[in-house]
Scaffold this active site. Structure first.
Site, PDB file in Angstrom:
ATOM      1  N   ASP A  67      53.324  48.756  41.168  1.00 45.68           N
ATOM      2  CA  ASP A  67      52.435  49.672  41.876  1.00 45.68           C
ATOM      3  C   ASP A  67      52.835  49.817  43.342  1.00 45.68           C
ATOM      4  OD1 ASP A  67      51.759  47.057  42.462  1.00 45.68           O
ATOM      5  OD2 ASP A  67      49.764  47.153  41.566  1.00 45.68           O
ATOM      6  N   ASN A 135      38.608  41.260  40.099  1.00 43.88           N
ATOM      7  CA  ASN A 135      37.783  42.131  39.250  1.00 43.88           C
ATOM      8  C   ASN A 135      38.449  42.419  37.899  1.00 43.88           C
ATOM      9  OD1 ASN A 135      39.832  43.878  39.898  1.00 43.88           O
ATOM     10  ND2 ASN A 135      38.567  45.370  40.982  1.00 43.88           N
ATOM     11  N   HIS A 137      41.583  43.438  37.419  1.00 44.79           N
ATOM     12  CA  HIS A 137      42.624  44.472  37.352  1.00 44.79           C
ATOM     13  C   HIS A 137      43.998  43.856  37.091  1.00 44.79           C
ATOM     14  CE1 HIS A 137      43.220  44.420  42.044  1.00 44.79           C
ATOM     15  NE2 HIS A 137      44.176  43.705  41.492  1.00 44.79           N
ATOM     16  N   GLU A 142      42.074  49.531  37.875  1.00 44.41           N
ATOM     17  CA  GLU A 142      40.771  48.987  38.234  1.00 44.41           C
ATOM     18  C   GLU A 142      39.805  49.097  37.049  1.00 44.41           C
ATOM     19  OE1 GLU A 142      40.811  47.315  40.851  1.00 44.41           O
ATOM     20  OE2 GLU A 142      41.039  48.444  42.715  1.00 44.41           O
TER      21      GLU A 142
HETATM   22  C1  F6R Z   1      50.403  43.577  42.699  1.00 43.27           C
HETATM   23  C2  F6R Z   1      49.437  43.889  41.672  1.00 43.27           C
HETATM   24  C3  F6R Z   1      48.049  43.343  41.671  1.00 43.27           C
HETATM   25  C4  F6R Z   1      47.989  41.855  42.029  1.00 43.27           C
HETATM   26  C5  F6R Z   1      46.537  41.373  42.047  1.00 43.27           C
HETATM   27  C6  F6R Z   1      46.450  39.919  42.463  1.00 43.27           C
HETATM   28  O1  F6R Z   1      51.607  44.269  42.479  1.00 43.27           O
HETATM   29  O2  F6R Z   1      49.745  44.640  40.809  1.00 43.27           O
HETATM   30  O3  F6R Z   1      47.453  43.546  40.423  1.00 43.27           O
HETATM   31  O4  F6R Z   1      48.723  41.130  41.085  1.00 43.27           O
HETATM   32  O5  F6R Z   1      45.800  42.147  42.933  1.00 43.27           O
HETATM   33  O6  F6R Z   1      46.873  39.792  43.781  1.00 43.27           O
HETATM   34  P1  F6R Z   1      47.123  38.371  44.422  1.00 43.27           P
HETATM   35  O7  F6R Z   1      48.233  37.745  43.682  1.00 43.27           O
HETATM   36  O8  F6R Z   1      47.492  38.651  45.858  1.00 43.27           O
HETATM   37  O9  F6R Z   1      45.854  37.615  44.296  1.00 43.27           O
END
Ligand code: F6R
Length: 252
Positions: A67, A135, A137, A142
């Site tokens: 992403d 959450n 995701h 989301e």
């Molecule tokens: C990042 C991504 C997100 C993260 C998620 C957890 O490329 O796709 O889904 O993996 O937000 O983020 P962290 O690891 O910073 O807690």
């Protein structure tokens, strides 16, 4: 069936994931395509892989990020393009020409379908590294995202914006939109390796692995995938009711 490893540290989790990546590379050879994630969680994976650079040549491996922020100024140090270059491409010795981030070839309305096409043209992702949001995701899918979703431009929730504000000087600097692989896109990767650390992730991880498969918890779509490895510390695994039932490789 999902395999679960409960590790005692993120460093151990990083080594384990790096073992998985190296073993998959060896078994599939030149067709290996790596899916990379940004954020805090996978950093120990990238460190473990970087430390193996001498014995593990990644210079010919194509890589695709999950992403990117959509409304972020070009060249911003927290754009995922910059993060991927800094934390993954350069330390792992990947060839920058082979590393793609959604929207890196132009932020227009056709960017998502071009990204899907680029993944297909590379032969599909062999192993996708994932983190999980508080959450539930995965990538920037989301709650409420269709489990069949494809790469697209989407809106970030306030919770995700708040969670990611730690990377920005001010909360209002966090972008509101993203371009992300869809859940359907992610499910097409041959193998998924999801890491989760800390109590903050415990609820989301339990809902993802043991709750109903629902768009309310996008990561619950992983239950539909036949090749998932989950690496968690004890805190993140603390709300799993059936942790003893998951198959851990080598356990048989
Ligand atoms: C990042 C991504 C997100 C993260 C998620 C957890 O490329 O796709 O889904 O993996 O937000 O983020 P962290 O690891 O910073 O807690």
């Amino acid at each position: 069936m999902t395999e679960l490893f409960v590790v005692s540290s993120q460093a151990e989790g990083g080594e384990l994931a790096a073992d998985r990546i190296a073993a998959t590379m060896t078994s599939v050879g030149a067709r290996f395509v790596l899916g990379v994630a940004t954020g805090s969680t996978p950093q120990s994976i990238w460190r473990a892989l970087a430390a193996r650079c001498r014995s593990l040549d990644l210079s010919t491996v194509p890589a695709f990020a999950l992403d990117e922020y959509w409304d972020i100024p070009e060249g911003h140090p927290e754009s995922y393009q910059a993060v991927v270059e800094r934390e993954i491409t350069s330390p792992l010795g990947l060839n920058p020409q082979l590393v793609r981030v959604p929207g890196d070839d132009g932020k227009d309305s056709a960017a998502p379908s071009r990204y899907e096409q680029a993944i297909r043209a590379a032969g599909g992702i062999t192993l996708q590294v994932l983190g999980i949001g508080r959450n539930g995701h995965i990538a920037f899918n989301e709650p409420g995202t269709s489990l069949a979703s494809r790469c697209r431009i989407a809106r970030l929730t306030q919770q995700t914006r708040r969670d990611n504000s730690r990377f920005f000087a001010a909360a209002e600097d966090v972008p509101s939109y993203c371009i992300t692989q869809g859940i359907g896109t992610i499910l097409e990767a041959e193998r998924l390796v999801l890491a989760a650390y800390g109590l903050d992730k415990a609820h989301a991880l339990a809902a993802a692995l043991e709750g109903p498969v629902t768009s309310t918890v996008p990561a619950s779509a992983l239950q539909l995938h036949p090749g998932v490895t989950v690496i968690a510390d004890a805190a993140a695994a603390s709300q799993l009711k059936h942790a003893g039932n998951y198959l851990a490789a080598g356990a048989l």
